[in-house]
Design a protein around this motif. Sequence first.
Motif, PDB file in Angstrom:
ATOM      1  N   LYS A  19      36.948 -28.239  68.916  1.00  0.00           N
ATOM      2  CA  LYS A  19      37.788 -29.121  69.746  1.00  0.00           C
ATOM      3  C   LYS A  19      38.094 -28.522  71.110  1.00  0.00           C
ATOM      4  CE  LYS A  19      38.411 -32.696  67.070  1.00  0.00           C
ATOM      5  NZ  LYS A  19      37.964 -34.038  67.537  1.00  0.00           N
ATOM      6  N   THR A  68      43.252 -31.952  73.609  1.00  0.00           N
ATOM      7  CA  THR A  68      41.884 -32.441  73.392  1.00  0.00           C
ATOM      8  C   THR A  68      41.949 -33.885  72.872  1.00  0.00           C
ATOM      9  OG1 THR A  68      41.520 -31.866  71.040  1.00  0.00           O
ATOM     10  CG2 THR A  68      41.311 -30.070  72.642  1.00  0.00           C
ATOM     11  N   ASP A  69      40.791 -34.431  72.522  1.00  0.00           N
ATOM     12  CA  ASP A  69      40.758 -35.825  72.047  1.00  0.00           C
ATOM     13  C   ASP A  69      41.182 -35.967  70.579  1.00  0.00           C
ATOM     14  OD1 ASP A  69      38.636 -34.807  70.622  1.00  0.00           O
ATOM     15  OD2 ASP A  69      37.090 -36.022  71.611  1.00  0.00           O
ATOM     16  N   THR A  70      41.581 -34.877  69.960  1.00  0.00           N
ATOM     17  CA  THR A  70      41.989 -34.905  68.547  1.00  0.00           C
ATOM     18  C   THR A  70      43.215 -35.802  68.349  1.00  0.00           C
ATOM     19  OG1 THR A  70      41.280 -32.595  68.456  1.00  0.00           O
ATOM     20  CG2 THR A  70      42.523 -33.443  66.556  1.00  0.00           C
ATOM     21  N   THR A  71      43.187 -36.621  67.285  1.00  0.00           N
ATOM     22  CA  THR A  71      44.338 -37.469  66.966  1.00  0.00           C
ATOM     23  C   THR A  71      45.084 -36.909  65.751  1.00  0.00           C
ATOM     24  OG1 THR A  71      43.085 -38.874  65.453  1.00  0.00           O
ATOM     25  CG2 THR A  71      43.115 -39.532  67.789  1.00  0.00           C
ATOM     26  N   LYS A  94      52.634 -37.047  75.769  1.00  0.00           N
ATOM     27  CA  LYS A  94      51.892 -37.174  77.029  1.00  0.00           C
ATOM     28  C   LYS A  94      52.510 -38.207  77.977  1.00  0.00           C
ATOM     29  CE  LYS A  94      47.324 -35.559  75.525  1.00  0.00           C
ATOM     30  NZ  LYS A  94      46.918 -35.740  74.139  1.00  0.00           N
TER      31      LYS A  94
END
Length: 180
Positions: A19, A68-71, A94
């Motif tokens: 990630k 990062t793009d991690t959910t 964010k």
Amino acid sequence: TDQNDLALLLRTINFAAQKHSFQRRKDPEKTPYINHPIGVAHILASEGGITDVKVLQAAILHDTVEDTDTTLDEIEEEFGATIRHTVEEVTDKKALSYQERKAHQIARAPLVSERAKLVKLGDKLHNLRDLQRVRPVDWSQERVHQYFIWSGKVIEGLIGTNLPLEEKLRQLLATEDVIL
Ligand code: NDP
Ligand code: ZN
């Protein structure tokens, strides 16, 4: 710590490394970002005496959702609801402005779970040591000092969680004249 814990921890490190693979730290050397979460987990184990694998996993994952793009759904799917919850507790919203995020961390610190407090203590210790080691290129000495002052206010809300980590933070902050 059984064999399964070790395999789980390695899977967690591998997930975070993938990630963060294109991300770098703010130091002049642009250190690979993954050095930070690994460093936080190492501080918790070696200096904080933490053996709870869930805490070490949360430390490894603590910046994945923020940076990062991690959910959070992905974290839960891979590592379960407890880790999801802890990671959520240490993730800045964010949607908030820079000033709001900084104020929110101070207000939230005393309210989060014990596991999240541990991750936050390790995170602050690693970041403050990094800043003391070498200043990011676009940061003035005054900005570093302000960061130490703000960190002190967050750490204030974490006191009573882990004595050795708090003592090291106290000593580090004192070198910048921030008194806990
Ligand atoms: P931050 O204050 O949030 O940056 C500090 C964070 O960067 C740390 O908490 C850490 O977070 C991460 N980090 C990455 N590398 C390092 C390192 N080597 N040492 C320590 N911490 C590191 O500010 P941002 O950089 O996010 O800036 C956001 C905005 O704020 C910008 O637009 C900036 O212009 C503005 N600003 C400017 C100031 C100035 O004096 N010019 C003062 C304040 C704000 P993590 O653990 O999540 O990686
Ligand atoms: Zn961090």
